[in-house]
Scaffold this motif. Sequence first.
Motif, PDB file in Angstrom:
ATOM      1  N   ARG A   1     -11.435 -42.773 -39.717  1.00  0.00           N
ATOM      2  CA  ARG A   1     -12.457 -43.112 -38.969  1.00  0.00           C
ATOM      3  C   ARG A   1     -11.585 -44.372 -38.165  1.00  0.00           C
ATOM      4  N   PHE A   2     -10.451 -44.813 -38.058  1.00  0.00           N
ATOM      5  CA  PHE A   2     -10.056 -45.817 -37.344  1.00  0.00           C
ATOM      6  C   PHE A   2      -8.645 -45.450 -35.892  1.00  0.00           C
ATOM      7  N   PHE A   3      -8.265 -44.108 -36.472  1.00  0.00           N
ATOM      8  CA  PHE A   3      -7.334 -43.224 -35.759  1.00  0.00           C
ATOM      9  C   PHE A   3      -8.006 -42.078 -35.714  1.00  0.00           C
ATOM     10  N   THR A   4      -8.645 -42.122 -34.180  1.00  0.00           N
ATOM     11  CA  THR A   4      -9.074 -41.104 -34.422  1.00  0.00           C
ATOM     12  C   THR A   4      -7.914 -40.895 -32.168  1.00  0.00           C
ATOM     13  N   LEU A   5      -7.402 -38.766 -32.321  1.00  0.00           N
ATOM     14  CA  LEU A   5      -6.962 -38.761 -31.627  1.00  0.00           C
ATOM     15  C   LEU A   5      -7.728 -38.375 -30.349  1.00  0.00           C
ATOM     16  N   ARG A   6      -7.552 -39.119 -29.510  1.00  0.00           N
ATOM     17  CA  ARG A   6      -8.412 -38.717 -28.189  1.00  0.00           C
ATOM     18  C   ARG A   6      -7.801 -36.942 -27.728  1.00  0.00           C
ATOM     19  N   GLN A   7      -8.897 -37.117 -27.253  1.00  0.00           N
ATOM     20  CA  GLN A   7      -9.019 -35.380 -26.555  1.00  0.00           C
ATOM     21  C   GLN A   7      -9.010 -35.081 -25.296  1.00  0.00           C
ATOM     22  N   THR A   8      -8.752 -34.897 -24.842  1.00  0.00           N
ATOM     23  CA  THR A   8      -8.540 -34.604 -23.361  1.00  0.00           C
ATOM     24  C   THR A   8      -9.386 -33.627 -22.594  1.00  0.00           C
ATOM     25  N   LYS A   9     -10.019 -34.685 -21.368  1.00  0.00           N
ATOM     26  CA  LYS A   9     -11.177 -33.662 -20.904  1.00  0.00           C
ATOM     27  C   LYS A   9     -10.898 -32.548 -20.216  1.00  0.00           C
ATOM     28  N   SER A  10     -11.974 -31.212 -20.369  1.00  0.00           N
ATOM     29  CA  SER A  10     -11.277 -30.117 -19.550  1.00  0.00           C
ATOM     30  C   SER A  10     -11.577 -30.396 -18.134  1.00  0.00           C
ATOM     31  N   LYS A  11     -10.779 -30.060 -17.807  1.00  0.00           N
ATOM     32  CA  LYS A  11     -10.758 -29.977 -16.175  1.00  0.00           C
ATOM     33  C   LYS A  11     -12.042 -29.322 -15.319  1.00  0.00           C
ATOM     34  N   ILE A  12     -12.842 -28.400 -16.781  1.00  0.00           N
ATOM     35  CA  ILE A  12     -13.696 -27.867 -15.978  1.00  0.00           C
ATOM     36  C   ILE A  12     -14.723 -28.935 -15.867  1.00  0.00           C
ATOM     37  N   LEU A  13     -14.986 -29.755 -16.371  1.00  0.00           N
ATOM     38  CA  LEU A  13     -15.884 -31.055 -15.936  1.00  0.00           C
ATOM     39  C   LEU A  13     -15.812 -31.882 -14.473  1.00  0.00           C
ATOM     40  N   THR A  14     -14.531 -31.882 -14.797  1.00  0.00           N
ATOM     41  CA  THR A  14     -14.034 -32.211 -13.288  1.00  0.00           C
ATOM     42  C   THR A  14     -13.695 -31.805 -11.982  1.00  0.00           C
ATOM     43  N   SER A  15     -13.998 -30.473 -11.830  1.00  0.00           N
ATOM     44  CA  SER A  15     -14.062 -29.636 -11.454  1.00  0.00           C
ATOM     45  C   SER A  15     -14.819 -28.671 -11.423  1.00  0.00           C
ATOM     46  N   THR A  16     -15.621 -28.504 -10.592  1.00  0.00           N
ATOM     47  CA  THR A  16     -16.833 -27.454 -10.430  1.00  0.00           C
ATOM     48  C   THR A  16     -17.234 -26.483  -9.316  1.00  0.00           C
ATOM     49  N   VAL A  17     -16.249 -26.526  -8.689  1.00  0.00           N
ATOM     50  CA  VAL A  17     -16.375 -25.315  -7.702  1.00  0.00           C
ATOM     51  C   VAL A  17     -15.555 -24.045  -7.770  1.00  0.00           C
ATOM     52  N   GLY A  18     -16.667 -22.922  -8.015  1.00  0.00           N
ATOM     53  CA  GLY A  18     -15.418 -21.568  -7.687  1.00  0.00           C
ATOM     54  C   GLY A  18     -15.741 -20.229  -6.966  1.00  0.00           C
ATOM     55  N   GLU A  19     -14.497 -19.391  -6.434  1.00  0.00           N
ATOM     56  CA  GLU A  19     -15.369 -18.562  -5.643  1.00  0.00           C
ATOM     57  C   GLU A  19     -15.537 -17.197  -6.467  1.00  0.00           C
ATOM     58  N   THR A  20     -16.661 -16.717  -6.128  1.00  0.00           N
ATOM     59  CA  THR A  20     -16.650 -15.168  -7.018  1.00  0.00           C
ATOM     60  C   THR A  20     -15.778 -14.007  -6.055  1.00  0.00           C
ATOM     61  N   ILE A  21     -14.494 -13.184  -7.108  1.00  0.00           N
ATOM     62  CA  ILE A  21     -13.822 -12.119  -7.016  1.00  0.00           C
ATOM     63  C   ILE A  21     -14.423 -10.640  -7.011  1.00  0.00           C
ATOM     64  N   THR A  22     -15.565 -10.648  -7.737  1.00  0.00           N
ATOM     65  CA  THR A  22     -16.410  -9.909  -7.165  1.00  0.00           C
ATOM     66  C   THR A  22     -17.495  -9.930  -7.648  1.00  0.00           C
ATOM     67  N   GLU A  23     -18.093  -9.146  -7.601  1.00  0.00           N
ATOM     68  CA  GLU A  23     -20.301  -8.879  -7.876  1.00  0.00           C
ATOM     69  C   GLU A  23     -20.138  -9.070  -8.720  1.00  0.00           C
ATOM     70  N   ILE A  24     -21.518 -10.408  -8.950  1.00  0.00           N
ATOM     71  CA  ILE A  24     -21.988 -10.987 -10.924  1.00  0.00           C
ATOM     72  C   ILE A  24     -22.968 -10.139 -11.056  1.00  0.00           C
ATOM     73  N   LEU A  25     -23.209  -9.140 -11.594  1.00  0.00           N
ATOM     74  CA  LEU A  25     -24.994  -8.208 -11.476  1.00  0.00           C
ATOM     75  C   LEU A  25     -25.785  -9.370 -12.747  1.00  0.00           C
ATOM     76  N   PRO A  26     -26.921  -9.144 -12.632  1.00  0.00           N
ATOM     77  CA  PRO A  26     -27.803  -9.874 -13.395  1.00  0.00           C
ATOM     78  C   PRO A  26     -27.390  -9.316 -15.102  1.00  0.00           C
ATOM     79  N   GLY A  27     -27.278 -10.361 -16.366  1.00  0.00           N
ATOM     80  CA  GLY A  27     -26.097 -10.232 -16.900  1.00  0.00           C
ATOM     81  C   GLY A  27     -25.489  -9.325 -17.889  1.00  0.00           C
ATOM     82  N   LYS A  28     -24.582  -9.540 -16.467  1.00  0.00           N
ATOM     83  CA  LYS A  28     -23.681  -8.401 -16.446  1.00  0.00           C
ATOM     84  C   LYS A  28     -22.401  -9.496 -16.681  1.00  0.00           C
ATOM     85  N   VAL A  29     -20.936  -9.452 -16.436  1.00  0.00           N
ATOM     86  CA  VAL A  29     -19.082 -10.636 -16.186  1.00  0.00           C
ATOM     87  C   VAL A  29     -19.345  -9.837 -14.984  1.00  0.00           C
ATOM     88  N   GLY A  30     -18.703 -10.581 -13.965  1.00  0.00           N
ATOM     89  CA  GLY A  30     -17.591 -10.626 -13.090  1.00  0.00           C
ATOM     90  C   GLY A  30     -16.333 -11.111 -13.010  1.00  0.00           C
TER      91      GLY A  30
END
Length: 144
Positions: free
Chosen positions: A69-98
Amino acid sequence: MQNFTAIWLLLGIILCLMELLLPTAFVQLLMGISALLVAGLSLLGLSNLFLQVIVWLTLSSFLTIFSRRFFTLRQTKSKILTSTVGETITEILPGKVGRVLYEGNSWRGRCDDDKLIIPPGQKVYVVDREGTTLIVMPENVLDH
């Protein structure tokens, strides 16, 4: 009756020193402190080894559980929370993964909207992550 005070003192000192050499999030330290407390109780007259071990286990468990309760380790925040822009390499179809280029790496990407098609080379915003798959939305959809 045998007096185990010296053994408890030695055990307590060894456990405390081991925490310095091999950190275990204070578990060894708390077990060492418990052993030192049992050594004190042994000096005060607690001479039954079985009771000493029970007291040591109980104190160690109690201190370890309640110290979280008193000694909790700090969790590092994911870079996903700070960097949010990407670019598609392949086409992403509806409901599919690219594939999505994100932070210089290729990730699996799926559109958050199951009705949209995202063409290759499209800027996308990363809105979530499920395991190793990024959940993305096209830049042009979110900008409106």
